[in-house]
Design an enzyme around this catalytic site. Structure first.
Site, short mmCIF file in Angstrom:
data_model
loop_
_atom_site.label_atom_id
_atom_site.label_comp_id
_atom_site.label_asym_id
_atom_site.label_seq_id
_atom_site.Cartn_x
_atom_site.Cartn_y
_atom_site.Cartn_z
N SER A 263 -41.97 -3.14 28.71
CA SER A 263 -43.09 -4.04 28.50
C SER A 263 -42.80 -4.98 27.31
O SER A 263 -41.73 -5.58 27.25
CB SER A 263 -44.37 -3.21 28.30
OG SER A 263 -45.50 -4.02 28.42
N ASP B 152 -45.54 -3.77 39.90
CA ASP B 152 -46.01 -4.05 38.55
C ASP B 152 -46.88 -5.31 38.57
O ASP B 152 -46.37 -6.42 38.63
CB ASP B 152 -44.81 -4.23 37.60
CG ASP B 152 -45.23 -4.25 36.14
OD1 ASP B 152 -46.44 -4.47 35.87
OD2 ASP B 152 -44.37 -4.03 35.27
N HIS C 165 -46.43 -0.58 36.14
CA HIS C 165 -45.86 -0.91 34.83
C HIS C 165 -45.32 0.37 34.20
O HIS C 165 -45.98 0.97 33.34
CB HIS C 165 -46.99 -1.54 33.99
CG HIS C 165 -46.50 -2.31 32.82
ND1 HIS C 165 -45.53 -3.25 32.91
CD2 HIS C 165 -46.87 -2.26 31.51
CE1 HIS C 165 -45.32 -3.77 31.70
NE2 HIS C 165 -46.11 -3.18 30.85
#
Lengths: 793, 793
Positions: free
Chosen positions: B363, B483, B514
């Site tokens: 991320s 995602d 994610h």
């Protein structure tokens, strides 16, 4: 949210000074220090992460004393006192709170009051400064731990590693043991049992986690957790029994008998004491044990008969199980043999143990504490039994019915026994034991008698409450008032006996379901246990026995409020009786005259709808049109004042079923649109509690006001119509025959807030707990002979 | 479920023998041993928990060779060979599988085949026995780790602690470092930035976890994770921006400009090298780093500017952020100053570092890898960037619209910057920085321009893809094909550039949202990373660069199937075009002629319904009557053969809105009642993977077939009607004006199984992502000018 604190022991100034010097926090010559130098010094001492004085000094610039001044600037002026606000602006930062986001630099004590944090005022001389710091080190931080434990998590106490002795602060043990070097070993205790009938006594594997310091002669207490799950869990939910089936005529009951396994007496210990030769691969399963291990208490785990690494069969609930759990204590106390491995060649002793044993654990692990305590075994000084079963009938049955623990429809004793029979995973044991295991399973299945649901000798042998006279150790029970797995009756009924024994006894009731409470915001349970075990197992006079009230009950409206009671029983309150009326009211004024009926459709609509049991229950208690049809409901007016229901409500019902068999359920429900507490605690800072120094973590949590709900179940009960004469013996029933049933509901302590009303629901099939018949049955209730009685505060 | 294995390096027999002897597994004089003695010896060596030969021997009775014989009995006959079934009955137990519950003693290899476990056949001599054990130690156990790592978790490699050198087995680093003694320290790197404009260069706090062995002269690589969350997260979801508001006329756009912060050049390092004086209180946030730390790789974490312990302001996405993250590498590489504390008195060097740095993280932490890689900073050898943003416009915007990351409605760059500005928690920093922080927040809010949603210089400065020419390190990208937080376009678009650079490059696409993928059943990612970092940072020639295909893509139907591809791009497939018909079909045969309309009602019904965004999305794509009203849908026939859509589908739409502004969404959906994979992986053995020896754990997990669903979103896109001429510049729009829009949808690799059909949905408000207007707007689609093109395999 209040961080209530019960484990702080009142301490006089002289003792404060002594303890602070002993942990190298306060300089020995503190009287030679100026106020401001000492203030700087003590703040720096709390900054355990900074290892040099320079590094500590650098950090003083990161603290604010006022809205415009850092601590470094404040100290530069060499002050001879510090204002309450100035001090607590710094203190709150030390406690992990954040300026602006948590509290306001202009008024720190307002925040402290909201969080129930203690304030020492008027810090104008060194003595007061010392007292303020003593109290601060014992104040709960944002993460729920006292500041001293936060400092421990940063390595403050590693300076004492290797000193090989216990240290205490404010009556509690300090983490001064070298957790990097914990010894983790496995031994095999020889029991007097031969459950697998191979002619040899069953060996039981025991796993020990103990401070390295015990190899240098230190003797420590043991916290023993008898955990049938320790060796692994055989997942068998898919084999759960069918519950979508009709009731049977309960008079088919034939009182299945408990039959004891053979006994092969083990020899008494000899002189040999070889060190263990096997290291542990399993882990401690309970953070409270780890926390106490860092503080010098050994952790001992044993699965008992039938579990991985052990011999024998898992006879869940039976006296053999109790015996195998108890005998581990006998070894710890020096009264029984253990071997280094399963060849039984070399004996090994618990020579590291001071002979004082406490027990910990929840659910089945708590149950075995009750079981072992009733044996009065030497060495067992105290139990802290959480969410424990006190009679297995009360876990899988109720009033002549098969009643499932929550979320366990179709589970039963035979399946739980399989779950724990993890020695089948050792292929060598598997080859030997499988046929005997299969036979035992068959026997358990037959005798648990899912057909009639009646009490029997089989269940009688699994009722620990008949043996409470044997209890010699001190006693703490912990239970969730919303525990629908091990229902509150289990703790309530044994409490009524324990409270009359000549032993120290305590009870904690929290708002959780089947849960621990050792890391709640609203109470410092872990610290209390530290205090307790130090008192019970190390003999320190730390006031633990008088430190908190006998019964502590968490409020169901405000989670950070704990009721301090002397007992948990009906007589805490005043009797009140409500009657159902013909127009579905519940009043104190007298009964209805009608006979009203509902038709139960079993699990038909439920299974078709594909909704969860908890969804069903919520819709059902809310009075959802579809789901509430097979029930009668009677509702009070809205309460004008809050009322607390205590103890066990009792419902009398005169009922007739349209079949010559039947099951009736009654539930007490609070109705009212409001934000209720979460069912399980919310995690607040995941992994934010250090149990020692780099030695595992736990998570602070608490029940929190959640989204709006319409209703909440307070308590309920179920009964077989065929037990109208005797709870322990079924009677013949005719279709249409009216019988009088008296239900003792699960005990509670529940406050109905003003604005809510109380509803009594009478129904039959409870989708999550009873069998779900395939045939319809109409139940007719004679309202004139129906009432609910409870005790209210 | 297949335990696929890519990290096993083919090894010749001589090397097998050498490696086995080096780890003290195979006796040096093995040629003098009989077959049966050696078999017993090697089984015993794997039993790392048993510490004496006696204890190991005792355990041999716990293994079954056949349905009637234990290993102890088998060995008693001194066999000179062992059958395949006999060997693997034992081997499977060593791998953690359970007789009867997992596999059948009568046919172990059938089970092994199902789990893709390697079998060495015909073990009739010592050489074959050695090969079988070499392969077995490198075979994945039930917990997902290779057997050698399971043994490590039982302490096998503690015998090498203190030898102060790396050891390798099958090309991978072994956990031979004393994890009890890991050094955890904090230093302060001096940057060239002055984002808080106090005239002094900003210091950035860096936390280092490194093997104690580095104090004895060993130099090790560093795995650096630039984590803005490392110092803590300021929870501010409640301040999320309002999304229930009308669109604005996008031509109000004024192209907000990025303005750089002042620069204060730091001095070059001097000779001083003091040891660090501060210990780490924060923790490693990624199990992969811990796993590699036990194997000798230092872990380095830094939050960067604005985070706790550091100076400056958090200017999310801006070049200053990249710079501050990059300069940590300069210190690791010896090119920049760090101090022992914030007073800047004493310099401290990364003299323990071998100068080779890799980056890890997911991320935002993956994003900063892309950012730093584009600088080409010396020392950075490789990045393993997971679920990373490659352009911040693609995170918070799309085609001229404000588009939220999944579950983040109303979040924006200013709020993320606040989330990471954790130095506000240091009260000293708070006093100094708060006014400047407030000004920056205002500036971010203005310039991110939630009013028009248009691209600008502000976003251009946050697009890393324009700087890929600077990349010098090798590259691994990992991304979830589901995602919807960091959408797949981010990885796809940078991959199209990276794949043409003269660097080693790999891509992994899994089926998660994610998420990380380091502990999946279906692929040995952790082992691959071990192999990779050993190759890139320690220079071992272990074939890592040729060990697995360039692009690995997890199948969306069978989670344990990985597609091995050379690339991820449209040209993996063949172009195919579908057209909507007047009767809501989607065919290859040609367009409808009609103009069809739907009226968007914004968020009106959604907010009234109080359902979650994901509930809405599921109902919407399923075609639920209520929710699908504001949309047009065109559906193909059921597919007779499976078809895989690869790359970025493209949708052309001619549309007119009833207002002089508008937003259009298009989605591609698979329709069909079937059991699809879970959205997130299921945990299989919680905490069952040991990262070292008593050094943290991870949990094996995998996507599993779950309950039946009716539809699944494949991909979607959104566009502002005012961008009909230029994606980077808004145009005037008249009410009713037809415009031609070309949507590039999020890239995918999605197999539509036979029996399912494909639907194109055209709609406007996406409850979970777009603004939700308060006013209705009718959109008219000219079907004759509408089509969808994609590439299929």
């Amino acid at each position: 949210m209040k961080y209530n604190q019960y484990a702080y022991v009142k301490t006089d100034h002289e003792q404060e000074v002594k303890e602070l010097i002993d942990i190298n926090f306060l300089p020995r010559n503190y009287e030679d220090w100026s106020f401001s130098d000492l203030l700087a010094k003590l703040v720096k001492m709390t900054l355990a992460e900074a290892k040099s004085d320079e590094a500590k000094t650098a950090k003083l610039a990161e603290f604010a004393v006022t809205e415009s001044q850092t601590l470094a600037d404040f100290l530069a002026d060499k002050p001879e006192k510090i204002g309450t606000n100035e001090f607590y602006n710094v203190a709150l930062q030390l406690l992990g709170y954040h300026v602006h986001y948590d509290y306001d630099l202009a008024d720190p004590t307002a925040f402290m009051q909201r969080n129930a944090l203690p304030v020492v005022k008027d810090i104008t001389n060194v003595a007061q400064l010392i007292t303020a710091f003593y109290r601060l080190l014992n104040t709960r931080s944002k993460n729920g731990q006292i500041l001293l434990d936060v400092m421990a998590g940063k390595g403050y106490f590693t300076q004492f590693w290797g000193q090989n002795k216990f240290m205490f602060f404010n009556g509690k043990a300090l983490p001064v043991f070298d957790t990097n070097k914990v010894i983790r070993e496995v031994v095999y205790v020889e029991t007097d049992l031969d459950t697998d009938q191979d002619g040899k006594s069953d060996l039981v594997q025991v796993t020990i986690f103990r401070p390295r310091e015990t190899t240098a002669g230190l003797k420590v207490p043991a916290l023993y957790t008898a955990s049938p799950y320790f060796g692994g869990i055989i997942a068998n939910e898919k084999r759960n029994h069918k519950v979508d089936e009709n009731l049977s005529d309960a008079t088919e009951w034939n009182d299945p008998q408990y039959v004891a396994s053979p006994i092969v007496k083990a020899a008494k210990p000899a002189a040999e004491d070889k060190p263990a030769t096997e290291k542990a691969v399993h882990k401690s399963s309970y953070p409270l044990n780890e926390y106490l291990l860092a503080r010098g208490f050994a952790s001992v785990f044993a699965g008992g008969i039938g579990t991985r690494g052990s011999d024998g069969l898992r006879i869940t609930g039976a006296p053999e199980e109790t015996e195998s759990a108890k005998e581990v204590i006998e070894w710890l106390h020096g009264d029984r043999i253990a071997y280094t491995d399963r060849t039984r060649k070399h004996e090994t002793k618990a020579s590291w143990c001071n002979g004082n044993i406490g027990m910990t654990g929840r659910s089945y692990l708590g149950t075995l504490q009750i079981a072992v305590a009733t044996t009065g075994v030497a060495g067992l000084k105290t139990v802290v039994s959480e969410a424990a079963i006190s009679s297995w009938y009360d876990y899988y049955r109720e009033h002549g019915l098969v009643i499932a623990p929550e979320d366990c429809q179709g589970e039963d004793l035979d399946l739980l026994a399989e779950t724990c029979q993890s020695n089948l995973w050792d292929a060598g044991s598997y080859l030997k034991i499988k046929p005997k295991y299969d036979a035992m399973q068959k026997d358990l299945l037959t005798k648990e008698d899912r057909t009639t649901g009646q009490y029997s000798d089989y269940w009688e042998a699994r009722n620990y409450r008949h043996h409470t006279d044997g209890i010699k150790c001190s006693w703490i029970s912990v239970h969730g008032l919303n525990d629908w797995n091990v229902k509150p009756k289990n703790v309530y009924k044994i409490w009524q006996k324990v409270k009359n024994l000549p032993i120290k006894h305590h009870l904690f009731l929290h708002q959780g379901p089947h849960y621990n409470m050792n890391n709640l915001v609203s109470i410092d349970f872990t610290d209390l246990m530290n205090l307790w075990f130090v008192h019970e197992l190390l003999g320190l006079k730390n006031n633990a026995d008088k430190q908190w009230p006998t019964v502590m009950i968490q409020d169901n409206l405000e989670a950070d409020k704990w009721h301090e009671e002397k007992d948990w029983a009906d007589d805490l309150g005043q009797e009140v009786v409500y009657y159902p009326t013909d127009s579905q009211e519940l009043t104190k004024d007298g009964n209805g005259k009608e006979k009203q009926s509902f038709t139960d459709v079993g699990g038909k609509e439920f299974t078709a709808a594909i909704i969860s049991e908890s969804d069903w229950q919520y819709k059902f208690i809310c009075g959802d049109e579809k789901w509430s049809k097979p029930s009668l409901r009677f509702t009070t007016d809205e309460f004008i004042h809050p009322v607390t229901i205590v103890g066990r409500p009792e419902v009398k019902v005169r009922v007739a079923g349209s079949l010559p068999k039947g099951q009736l359920s009654v539930a007490l429900v609070e109705l009212g649109d409001r934000k209720r507490l979460t069912a399980t605690p919310k995690f607040l800072m995941r992994g934010g509690q250090e149990l020692g120094y780099r030695f595992g973590t736990d998570t602070l949590q608490e029940f929190m006001p959640d989204k709006l709900t319409k209703a909440k179940l307070i308590t309920k009960a179920h009964m077989n119509l065929q037990n109208y004469q005797d709870m322990k013996k079924p009677s013949k029933l005719e279709a249409g025959q009216f019988v009088d049933l008296t239900f003792k509901l699960q005990p509670t302590y529940y406050t109905i807030p003003s604005g809510s009303s109380l509803a009594l629901i009478i129904y039959s099939t409870d989708q999550g707990m009873t069998k779900r018949p395939l045939e319809d049955e109409t139940y007719t209730i004679d309202l004139a002979q129906t009432e609910i009685k409870f005790y209210q505060k």
